[in-house]
Write a protein that holds these residues in place. Structure first.
Motif, PDB file in Angstrom:
ATOM      1  N   ALA A 186      66.601  53.135  16.469  1.00 20.01           N
ATOM      2  CA  ALA A 186      67.637  53.593  15.761  1.00 20.01           C
ATOM      3  C   ALA A 186      68.559  52.265  14.841  1.00 20.01           C
ATOM      4  O   ALA A 186      68.281  52.188  13.699  1.00 20.01           O
ATOM      5  N   LYS A 187      67.794  50.629  15.428  1.00 20.77           N
ATOM      6  CA  LYS A 187      67.652  49.792  14.627  1.00 20.77           C
ATOM      7  C   LYS A 187      66.668  50.050  13.544  1.00 20.77           C
ATOM      8  O   LYS A 187      66.973  49.474  12.059  1.00 20.77           O
ATOM      9  N   ILE A 188      65.721  50.450  13.676  1.00 21.35           N
ATOM     10  CA  ILE A 188      64.670  50.825  12.672  1.00 21.35           C
ATOM     11  C   ILE A 188      65.328  51.235  11.841  1.00 21.35           C
ATOM     12  O   ILE A 188      64.905  51.049  10.165  1.00 21.35           O
ATOM     13  N   ARG A 189      65.854  52.576  12.098  1.00 19.49           N
ATOM     14  CA  ARG A 189      66.006  53.600  10.495  1.00 19.49           C
ATOM     15  C   ARG A 189      66.897  52.360  10.027  1.00 19.49           C
ATOM     16  O   ARG A 189      67.198  52.898   8.856  1.00 19.49           O
ATOM     17  N   PHE A 190      68.276  52.017  10.445  1.00 20.51           N
ATOM     18  CA  PHE A 190      69.436  51.196  10.025  1.00 20.51           C
ATOM     19  C   PHE A 190      68.768  49.915   8.907  1.00 20.51           C
ATOM     20  O   PHE A 190      68.478  49.930   7.674  1.00 20.51           O
ATOM     21  N   VAL A 191      67.651  49.577   9.131  1.00 21.03           N
ATOM     22  CA  VAL A 191      66.738  48.445   8.590  1.00 21.03           C
ATOM     23  C   VAL A 191      66.778  49.011   7.139  1.00 21.03           C
ATOM     24  O   VAL A 191      66.414  48.664   6.440  1.00 21.03           O
ATOM     25  N   THR A 192      65.566  49.814   7.501  1.00 21.20           N
ATOM     26  CA  THR A 192      64.843  50.887   6.785  1.00 21.20           C
ATOM     27  C   THR A 192      65.627  51.287   5.678  1.00 21.20           C
ATOM     28  O   THR A 192      65.770  51.315   4.370  1.00 21.20           O
ATOM     29  N   LEU A 193      67.004  51.466   6.079  1.00 21.48           N
ATOM     30  CA  LEU A 193      68.059  52.416   5.037  1.00 21.48           C
ATOM     31  C   LEU A 193      68.399  51.706   3.983  1.00 21.48           C
ATOM     32  O   LEU A 193      68.585  51.393   2.649  1.00 21.48           O
ATOM     33  N   ILE A 194      68.405  50.401   4.822  1.00 17.33           N
ATOM     34  CA  ILE A 194      69.400  49.436   3.767  1.00 17.33           C
ATOM     35  C   ILE A 194      67.949  48.952   2.657  1.00 17.33           C
ATOM     36  O   ILE A 194      68.469  48.643   1.558  1.00 17.33           O
ATOM     37  N   TYR A 195      66.810  48.694   3.335  1.00 17.24           N
ATOM     38  CA  TYR A 195      66.309  48.299   2.195  1.00 17.24           C
ATOM     39  C   TYR A 195      65.859  49.106   1.061  1.00 17.24           C
ATOM     40  O   TYR A 195      65.485  48.880   0.081  1.00 17.24           O
ATOM     41  N   ALA A 196      65.662  50.475   1.214  1.00 21.52           N
ATOM     42  CA  ALA A 196      65.756  51.697   0.151  1.00 21.52           C
ATOM     43  C   ALA A 196      66.806  51.435  -0.304  1.00 21.52           C
ATOM     44  O   ALA A 196      66.614  52.155  -1.319  1.00 21.52           O
ATOM     45  N   ALA A 197      67.959  51.463   0.267  1.00 23.96           N
ATOM     46  CA  ALA A 197      68.704  51.465  -1.088  1.00 23.96           C
ATOM     47  C   ALA A 197      69.267  50.394  -1.843  1.00 23.96           C
ATOM     48  O   ALA A 197      69.709  50.199  -2.888  1.00 23.96           O
ATOM     49  N   GLY A 198      69.010  49.151  -1.335  1.00 20.60           N
ATOM     50  CA  GLY A 198      68.932  48.153  -1.800  1.00 20.60           C
ATOM     51  C   GLY A 198      68.067  47.988  -2.899  1.00 20.60           C
ATOM     52  O   GLY A 198      68.258  47.803  -3.732  1.00 20.60           O
ATOM     53  N   GLY A 199      67.131  48.570  -3.104  1.00 21.04           N
ATOM     54  CA  GLY A 199      65.829  48.885  -4.021  1.00 21.04           C
ATOM     55  C   GLY A 199      65.844  49.943  -4.709  1.00 21.04           C
ATOM     56  O   GLY A 199      66.154  49.449  -6.119  1.00 21.04           O
ATOM     57  N   ALA A 200      66.910  51.348  -4.339  1.00 23.05           N
ATOM     58  CA  ALA A 200      67.352  51.886  -5.270  1.00 23.05           C
ATOM     59  C   ALA A 200      68.686  51.371  -6.531  1.00 23.05           C
ATOM     60  O   ALA A 200      68.500  51.704  -7.130  1.00 23.05           O
ATOM     61  N   LEU A 201      69.079  50.988  -5.557  1.00 20.99           N
ATOM     62  CA  LEU A 201      69.969  49.827  -6.716  1.00 20.99           C
ATOM     63  C   LEU A 201      69.642  49.029  -7.416  1.00 20.99           C
ATOM     64  O   LEU A 201      70.301  48.524  -8.352  1.00 20.99           O
ATOM     65  N   ALA A 202      68.600  48.038  -6.982  1.00 25.53           N
ATOM     66  CA  ALA A 202      67.743  47.758  -8.157  1.00 25.53           C
ATOM     67  C   ALA A 202      67.310  47.708  -9.059  1.00 25.53           C
ATOM     68  O   ALA A 202      67.329  47.120 -10.241  1.00 25.53           O
ATOM     69  N   PHE A 203      67.049  48.669  -9.054  1.00 24.24           N
ATOM     70  CA  PHE A 203      65.890  49.590 -10.416  1.00 24.24           C
ATOM     71  C   PHE A 203      66.491  49.328 -11.372  1.00 24.24           C
ATOM     72  O   PHE A 203      66.021  48.946 -12.411  1.00 24.24           O
ATOM     73  N   PRO A 204      67.814  50.583 -11.462  1.00 24.38           N
ATOM     74  CA  PRO A 204      68.426  50.339 -13.250  1.00 24.38           C
ATOM     75  C   PRO A 204      68.976  48.613 -13.588  1.00 24.38           C
ATOM     76  O   PRO A 204      68.535  48.289 -15.081  1.00 24.38           O
ATOM     77  N   VAL A 205      69.224  48.287 -12.438  1.00 27.66           N
ATOM     78  CA  VAL A 205      69.523  46.939 -13.437  1.00 27.66           C
ATOM     79  C   VAL A 205      68.219  46.129 -13.343  1.00 27.66           C
ATOM     80  O   VAL A 205      68.172  45.376 -14.604  1.00 27.66           O
TER      81      VAL A 205
END
Length: 174
Positions: free
Chosen positions: A55-74
């Motif tokens: 569960a913690k692995i999924r959560f950290v992976t989700l944070i990294y994926a969301a951070g990358g997705a938000l960062a790309f257009p900027v």
């Protein structure tokens, strides 16, 4: 040419910013690919180190994926803004630095928000002087921990993706 028909500095700056905006399709597709890649980078590292619970692995992976997705257009916008009309070396460097900084900033920010929400239970009532100090120092602590412990999750897959994105961007700018 009359003085009224000459473009003003403000309109030239506006034109430069508009020209640097990526298309919605590129921004969306890039955000999807970049987010998945950053999440995969974190996931691979966490699985290799047999880290915590699933569960913690999924959560950290989700944070990294969301951070990358938000960062790309900027990051793409910043890279286009800096490298417009320049050589491919400048375009590569601009994409490399802009995507790196944007990805670290967004992912670190999401990590800090999650960290703050965990510790909020023990903080003073909202909008007091003590609360403000606790907020600032909790966020700074979270960002420090992200820099010390979290950046390693980008190696080697995230770094390889960063180089590949820089090359892709430089080729697009020709």
């Amino acid at each position: 040419m009359t003085p009224l028909s000459q473009p003003t500095a403000r309109s030239r700056i506006g034109d430069h910013f508009r020209a640097a905006l990526p298309s919605a399709r590129t921004a969306f597709a890039g955000a999807l690919v970049w987010g998945l890649t950053m999440g995969a980078s974190a996931l691979v590292n966490l699985l290799l180190y047999d880290w915590e619970t699933p569960a913690k692995i999924r959560f950290v992976t989700l944070i990294y994926a969301a951070g990358g997705a938000l960062a790309f257009p900027v990051g793409l916008f910043l890279a286009r803004l800096v490298s417009r009309g320049r050589h491919w070396e400048v375009a590569f460097a601009a994409a490399f630095v802009a995507l790196l900084v944007a990805t670290l900033a967004f992912t670190g920010g999401l990590f800090a928000l999650q960290y703050r929400s965990y510790y909020a239970e023990w903080h003073a009532p909202a909008f007091t002087i003590r609360w403000a100090f606790e907020l600032v120092f909790t966020m700074l602590t979270a960002l420090y921990q992200f820099v010390v412990l979290g950046i390693r999750l980008y190696f080697p897959l995230g770094f390889i993706a960063l180089v590949a994105a820089g090359i892709w961007f430089a080729r697009q700018q020709r």
